[in-house]
Motif scaffolding. Structure first.
Motif: not given
Lengths: 548, 312
Positions: A302, A305, A390-391, A393-402
């Motif tokens: 993270p 990125l 909209g970028r 959304e797919p990152v937060l749909a990964l196993p990555l907490s907010r």
């Protein structure tokens, strides 16, 4: 059938006319889209001279008051910040207005012009909307031409409004011809930077980059004239802001320096047109090159990125801050020379020499810190930009907490702003120490820079708070740098009460080395920053993503 | 109909009574949805019916106003991070970072998820004919979509949530996508496939749920649903088939050149054919019910309502 008949006139029209087809319609369209934005800018600019003059009437009622101000302003710090000493020759209300305000309003006019042009050109291309427009009966140069015509016309109206607003005052030194020249000086700066933006939008494919380059141009113009005004070395003559200041409005007004602005505007406009024919719609001059087919081990973390996403802005601002520090640092030599001639006159002033240098250092440090604060707000806004595009959304749909996602962006922003601020302090200190021979200035400068860090953290914290709780209001974060600069800059001039400055975290920073270091405000600001970030994170964990 | 099937504990996705409003708009209205483990579940509905809203609740990106949702046995909001390790998501409209290459984006998604298979990733890039060295902003819509599809398929996960994944893909790529989904199914993984391409859903899915105005209106296996639909029949009989329209289950009767056309409720087919047999059948063409008819029946009503001027 109807489309065929519609396209026929354009198809038959020969070359030159053809490339401007549709300009009129686009102008009306742009004015329609900006029907709120442009009037708001214009009204604010029109109010500034009236407001400033009426505050002058209270703060400096007599000529003697103004003379005293002129004497106190005749310091390197004030000259670098405001403008050339020639205005002290006749420091009436009008010339005081020009001297104390113009550098500031000129930058704001430049900002308005750059944002206007970029908004109607590169942003349209980047979003793909320009493609729809260009597919209709619209010539190749129509969009650029329309954007520039709107920008030029806005600046002309702005100049007239400023002139009218100034001329309504019956204070001493204000003449109608002077007021017109005062307005025209603003128009001249505005059209140069509008044309500059028309060039930068051709170079890069990103609206952010195009705005950044053009805004850096404004910054360079300001710093060049600062160096020129202190050093009396002609550098002011390569700055559009410097040309405006060299009209000597309300002293012994002259119009010809504005011709330089007009000439530069023409050159830049022609350059923009030439460049625009050498590129495709939607892309910059540089073709996109293929990149790495696979991600590095750093990128897939993270933090990596975030670092990659912030890279351009990080480098751009670090270079800006470094250049700012070098430019201001180089002025120290001139100051030393200036003080050298003064000390020959009086021993009392010799003692003051050190004080003046430290005051100048404190002033430059505020400018540096505000620049870094602008970076901090922009960089923290990046999370919101990612979400809206909209970028997120797919990152937060990964196993990555907010928390980790925000944390990665914050780590870059916090580290980046600290590094920038310290680089600025170190470079400034190095040049100051070198020029004055006072080695202690190096350490003092770094300490002064470090004292601003908690205020920068607070700025970032406020944006995080807004992002977590009310993302629609995230733009309010801009109030911090605007307030810090506006009050730090105008507060002294207008004699505003000091509690106004205390509303911003920057108002609580010990202005070293002029002031002593003081621990309590630093600790308090740090604690507030931590609290703001914590509340913002808690809010983000609770809210839905992609809330528009 | 079989809309209110209760969530079962073995289901990969179990949603019950989900409601979500955005201001005055009711995006989800008491939605129930069950997706069994190992099945490919089609999630059908027109634009704005609530498919993406449902999916974003399942991903823990949106918080529902009321109702419960379970994904792989966990709570999608509270257990988001743990669940996301076990699922992959392909959005309907993929936006990529303009300055990252497609390959970098794939690696980023797949490796942050864990369980990444580089060989499989490269193989998928080749199969989908994707150039991973191009920057995000230079990709067309279809190619951006491929980036997300490859990243999802290259991950070793139990559940794939695909929101109109083939929007923008050409027919050749759609066929490759279908092959890949069949492989996923053979590997025993679960897929929730939102779509409005009915042929794709018919070809790939075991079970289907149809959503309309935030509510599931039909749910079941394809054969269950076919049972509820009508078969089109075209018949020519020796003796005139008078009174056919009065028989139960016959709809939209018309005749051209002595041939009769009508639709018949599939569960009444036997009786009707028996009746026709008595009249002497000269020729008979029957078309099986398609999902499209089912779909059109539900949304056709909506269209009719809209054209009649009833407010939405």
């Amino acid at each position: 059938m109807s489309t065929m008949t519609m396209s026929r006139p354009a198809a038959q029209a020969p070359g030159r006319q053809n490339s401007l087809a549709g300009t009129g319609t686009l102008i009306r369209f742009m004015l329609r889209r900006d029907r709120v934005r442009i009037p708001v800018w214009l009204i604010v600019f029109a109010l500034v001279p009236i407001g400033t003059l009426s505050s002058f009437a209270e703060a400096y009622p007599s000529a003697a008051d103004r003379m005293a101000t002129a004497q106190s302003m005749n310091s390197p710090a004030a000259l670098a910040m405001l403008g050339p000493a020639h205005y002290f020759a006749d420091y009436n209300s009008g010339s005081m207005l020009m001297h104390q305000l113009f550098a500031f309003t000129a930058m704001a006019v430049g900002l308005m012009s750059v944002l206007l042009v970029v908004r109607h050109t590169r942003t349209e291309e980047e979003t793909g909307r320009a493609e729809l427009v260009r597919a209709t009966v619209v010539g190749r140069h129509a969009n650029t031409a329309a954007a520039l015509i709107v920008a030029f016309a806005t600046n002309v109206v702005l100049g007239l409004l400023i002139a009218a607003s100034t001329a309504t005052s019956d204070m001493d030194g204000i003449t109608t011809s002077g007021a017109l020249l005062f307005g025209a000086a603003h128009t001249a700066v505005g059209i140069v930077f509008a044309a500059l933006a028309a060039v930068t939008v051709q170079i890069t494919g990103y609206s952010r980059g195009a705005s950044g380059m053009a805004l850096a141009g404004i910054g360079v113009a300001y710093v060049l004239r600062a160096a020129g005004d202190v050093g009396e070395n002609g550098l002011s003559w390569v700055s559009p802001i410097g040309w405006g200041q060299r009209t000597w409005v309300f002293v012994d007004g002259r119009w010809w320096p504005l011709l330089l602005s007009v000439a530069l505007t023409v050159v830049l406009t022609v350059l923009a047109v030439i460049l625009s024919t050498r590129r495709d719609v939607g892309s910059g001059l540089r073709q996109a090159r293929p990149g790495s087919p696979a991600a590095s081990d750093l990128l897939v973390k993270p933090f990596g990125l975030a670092l990659r996403l912030h890279r351009g802005m990080l480098i751009g601002f670090t270079v800006t801050v470094a250049l700012l520090a070098v430019a201001y640092g180089s002025i120290f030599g001139d100051i030393d020379e200036m003080l050298g001639s003064v000390t020959a006159l009086s021993d009392a002033l010799a003692e003051q020499g050190g004080v003046l240098i430290e005051a100048f250092l404190s002033m430059v440090m505020l400018v540096t810190a505000v620049t870094v604060a602008i970076y901090a707000v922009l960089a923290t806004n990046r999370m919101r930009a990612e979400e809206l595009a909209g970028r997120a959304e797919p990152v937060l749909a990964l196993p990555l907490s907010r928390t980790r996602w925000v944390g990665s962006h914050l780590a870059v922003t916090l580290l980046g702003s600290a590094v920038m601020q310290l680089i600025g302090g170190a470079l400034l200190g190095y040049f100051a120490a070198d020029a004055t021979g006072d080695g202690a200035l190096f350490g003092k400068s770094i300490a002064a820079a470090a004292a601003y860090l908690p205020a920068l953290w607070c700025t970032i914290g406020l944006v995080v708070l807004l992002y977590g709780l009310r993302p629609q209001w995230i733009g309010l974060g801009w109030l911090v740098p605007v307030w810090a600069f506006g009050i730090g800059y105008l507060g002294n001039i207008l004699g505003l009460p000091t509690w106004l400055a205390k509303l911003s975290p920057f108002g609580h920073v010990p202005e070293m080395p002029s002031e002593e270091f003081s621990l309590p405000p630093v600790l308090a600001l740090t604690a507030i920053a931590v609290a703001l970030i914590a509340i913002g994170l808690a809010g983000l964990k609770r809210r839905s993503i992609n809330v528009v | 109909m079989s809309t209110n099937s209760q969530p079962t504990s073995g289901a990969a996705i179990a949603v019950s009574g989900l409601t979500k409003t955005f201001g005055p708009t009711k995006a989800l209205d008491n939605l129930h949805l069950t997706v069994g483990t190992g099945e490919v579940h089609g999630f059908l509905g027109p634009n704005g019916a609530g498919k993406s809203t449902t999916i974003r609740v399942l991903l823990g990106l949106l918080r529902a106003d009321s109702g419960t949702a379970k994904v792989l046995g966990g709570d999608p909001w509270n257990d988001a991070v743990a669940l996301h390790r076990r699922l992959a998501y392909v959005p309907g409209d993929v936006s990529l970072w303009p300055n990252l290459t497609g390959g970098e984006a794939i690696d980023l998604f797949a490796r942050l998820r864990g369980g990444f298979d580089r060989k499989r990733r490269n193989e998928l890039c080749e199969r989908f004919d994707l150039d991973p060295t191009k920057k995000g902003r230079t990709y067309s819509k279809g190619n951006r979509q491929k980036v997300a599809i490859v990243a999802a398929l290259a991950s070793d996960v139990e559940l794939l949530i695909l929101d109109e994944p083939t929007a923008g893909l050409d027919p050749l790529m759609e066929a490759i996508f279908a092959d890949a989904i069949n492989e996923v199914k053979d590997a025993g993984r679960t897929v929730l496939l939102s779509s409005h391409i009915l042929a794709q859903v018919e070809a790939l899915c075991d079970r289907v749920s149809i959503i309309r105005q935030g509510h599931i209106v039909e749910s079941g296996s394809l054969s269950d649903l076919r049972h509820l639909t009508r078969t089109s029949v075209q018949v020519e009989t020796v003796r005139p088939a008078a009174g056919l329209e009065s028989l139960p289950g016959v709809h939209d009767l018309s005749s051209t050149n002595g041939k009769l056309h009508f639709d018949v409720d599939t569960d009444q087919l036997d009786g009707i054919i028996g009746h026709l047999h008595g009249l002497g059948i000269r020729s008979l063409v029957s078309q099986p019910p398609t999902l499209e008819q089912l779909f059109m029946r539900h949304y056709g009503e909506e269209l009719a309502e809209a054209t009649n001027g009833s407010s939405r």
